[in-house]
Design an enzyme around this catalytic site. Structure first.
Site, PDB file in Angstrom:
ATOM      1  N   LYS A 181       0.848  -1.183   0.000  1.00  0.00           N
ATOM      2  CA  LYS A 181       0.000   0.000   0.000  1.00  0.00           C
ATOM      3  C   LYS A 181       0.887   1.237   0.000  1.00  0.00           C
ATOM      4  CE  LYS A 181      -4.138  -1.879   2.197  1.00  0.00           C
ATOM      5  NZ  LYS A 181      -3.772  -3.285   1.951  1.00  0.00           N
ATOM      6  N   ASP A 238      -1.619  -2.015  -4.163  1.00  0.00           N
ATOM      7  CA  ASP A 238      -3.013  -2.115  -3.735  1.00  0.00           C
ATOM      8  C   ASP A 238      -3.711  -0.772  -3.890  1.00  0.00           C
ATOM      9  OD1 ASP A 238      -3.029  -4.779  -3.045  1.00  0.00           O
ATOM     10  OD2 ASP A 238      -2.516  -4.426  -0.954  1.00  0.00           O
ATOM     11  N   ARG A 272      -5.218  -6.563 -10.698  1.00  0.00           N
ATOM     12  CA  ARG A 272      -6.073  -7.343  -9.802  1.00  0.00           C
ATOM     13  C   ARG A 272      -7.430  -6.648  -9.767  1.00  0.00           C
ATOM     14  NH1 ARG A 272      -4.285  -6.817  -4.159  1.00  0.00           N
ATOM     15  NH2 ARG A 272      -2.769  -8.494  -4.466  1.00  0.00           N
ATOM     16  N   LYS A 282     -13.901  -6.325  -5.821  1.00  0.00           N
ATOM     17  CA  LYS A 282     -15.152  -5.604  -5.608  1.00  0.00           C
ATOM     18  C   LYS A 282     -14.897  -4.312  -4.831  1.00  0.00           C
ATOM     19  CE  LYS A 282     -18.198  -9.618  -5.826  1.00  0.00           C
ATOM     20  NZ  LYS A 282     -19.275 -10.390  -5.176  1.00  0.00           N
ATOM     21  N   GLY A 283     -14.023  -4.347  -3.828  1.00  0.00           N
ATOM     22  CA  GLY A 283     -13.722  -3.168  -3.026  1.00  0.00           C
ATOM     23  C   GLY A 283     -14.166  -3.350  -1.589  1.00  0.00           C
ATOM     24  N   ALA A 284     -13.327  -2.932  -0.632  1.00  0.00           N
ATOM     25  CA  ALA A 284     -13.586  -3.214   0.779  1.00  0.00           C
ATOM     26  C   ALA A 284     -13.640  -1.985   1.670  1.00  0.00           C
ATOM     27  CB  ALA A 284     -12.515  -4.171   1.307  1.00  0.00           C
ATOM     28  N   HIS A 327     -14.299 -14.389  -3.794  1.00  0.00           N
ATOM     29  CA  HIS A 327     -14.712 -15.648  -3.169  1.00  0.00           C
ATOM     30  C   HIS A 327     -16.122 -16.020  -3.630  1.00  0.00           C
ATOM     31  CE1 HIS A 327     -11.886 -13.721  -0.220  1.00  0.00           C
ATOM     32  NE2 HIS A 327     -11.306 -14.886  -0.378  1.00  0.00           N
ATOM     33  N   ARG A 363     -11.435  -5.075   8.452  1.00  0.00           N
ATOM     34  CA  ARG A 363     -12.099  -5.082   7.144  1.00  0.00           C
ATOM     35  C   ARG A 363     -12.565  -6.484   6.762  1.00  0.00           C
ATOM     36  NH1 ARG A 363      -8.191  -1.110   6.340  1.00  0.00           N
ATOM     37  NH2 ARG A 363      -6.685  -2.517   5.375  1.00  0.00           N
TER      38      ARG A 363
END
Length: 306
Positions: A98, A132, A183, A186-188, A226, A287
């Site tokens: 990051k 990331d 990569r 969806k996003g967290a 997932h 998260r």
């Protein structure tokens, strides 16, 4: 109830005091399920076990809340040590990082300096480094830095694009000329409905379109999910479009859906597991709890067993 829990955990993930407290207690109360350990050696051992089952990895030294140049320099040094440990051990793994950990919130120039130090080592060892994507506030600067580094370091560096942002399809189209290894996730993070889809169904739809567009552009896609429906969709799409397995991979998180990971590897797909480690694990752990209520129940059971 689920939305309330998600929002609560996302709020806690940014709490600096809670982060400091968590460090004192170590990987307790279920965190060991999602974090490979505190030391590099712990993470390397976890990757060896994955590799022995035909699964590759991407290693991430966790770190958040960087506020000084020294902390940023220390984080960059740890990334370099991680790359060196991967090379020395011979495990099959990339590095993820990051940029806020490397001083992005202090200055863009400082972050670029650290990124170049890391990528110099990666290029020397023929390794791959993934940047990331973080919250929306860092989206544009992350894209800008990636383009700069892609021009300098080529295929040594990749990026993440998040499906819950309205702008992501435009970003994929804009990046297509770079032929990037992305990569797709969806996003967290918790984002405003002004910039992100609030409805999960819309995120899922956008995610599938993003995957299709990126693959049709002839670029490498790391599909991080997932979700069985997304996985099945990708399998059908690549077969219909005659896209080779060498142009994409599936990715999942360490400690989540391990049986599904093994099944995909056994089917001949590249299966990569995101393996986080380090003592600054708190924000990442929160998260993971926010993403799925099942993770919360796992932690509660672990607490009662302690």
């Amino acid at each position: 109830m689920e939305t309330m829990m998600r929002n609560a955990f996302l709020y806690l993930s940014k709490n600096r005091m809670a982060n400091r407290t968590a460090k004192r207690y170590g990987l307790k109360f279920g965190a060991k399920r999602f974090v490979a350990g505190v030391q590099i050696a712990d993470a390397i051992q976890a990757i060896r076990e994955l590799n022995s089952r035909g699964i590759v990895a991407t290693l991430d030294h966790l770190g958040e809340f960087i506020s000084t140049e020294k902390e940023a320099a220390d984080a960059a040094d740890y990334c370099i040590r991680t790359l060196e440990a991967i090379a020395e051990s011979g495990v099959r793994s990339h590095l993820s990082l990051k940029m806020t950990q490397l001083g992005l919130d202090i200055s863009e120039e400082l972050c670029l300096k650290h990124m170049r130090m890391i990528l110099d080592i990666a290029r020397k060892n023929a390794q791959f480094v993934r940047i990331d994507m973080e919250d929306y506030a860092h989206n544009e600067v992350s894209l800008r830095i990636f383009k700069t580094l892609r021009e300098e370091y080529g295929e040594t560096v990749g990026l993440v694009i998040q499906a819950y942002l309205y702008k992501s399809l435009d970003d994929i189209a804009d990046l297509a000329t770079y032929k990037p290894n992305l990569r797709l996730v969806k996003g967290a993070y918790k984002e405003s409905s002004e910039v992100a889809y609030p409805d999960k169904a819309d995120v899922d739809k956008n995610f599938m379109v993003m995957i299709e567009e990126h693959l049709k552009n002839g670029c490498y896609a790391a599909v991080a999910t997932h979700d069985d429906n997304i996985i099945a969709h990708v399998k059908r799409f690549v077969q219909e479009q005659q896209i080779p397995n060498s142009q994409f991979e599936f990715q999942m998180l360490y400690g989540i859906r391990t049986q599904a990971q093994q099944e995909l590897a056994n089917e001949g797909y590249t299966m990569r597991v995101y393996v986080p480690y380090g003592d600054d694990w708190y924000g990442y752990f929160m998260r993971r709890l926010a993403e799925r209520p099942a993770n919360v129940w796992f932690v509660l059971k672990s607490m009662f067993k302690s």
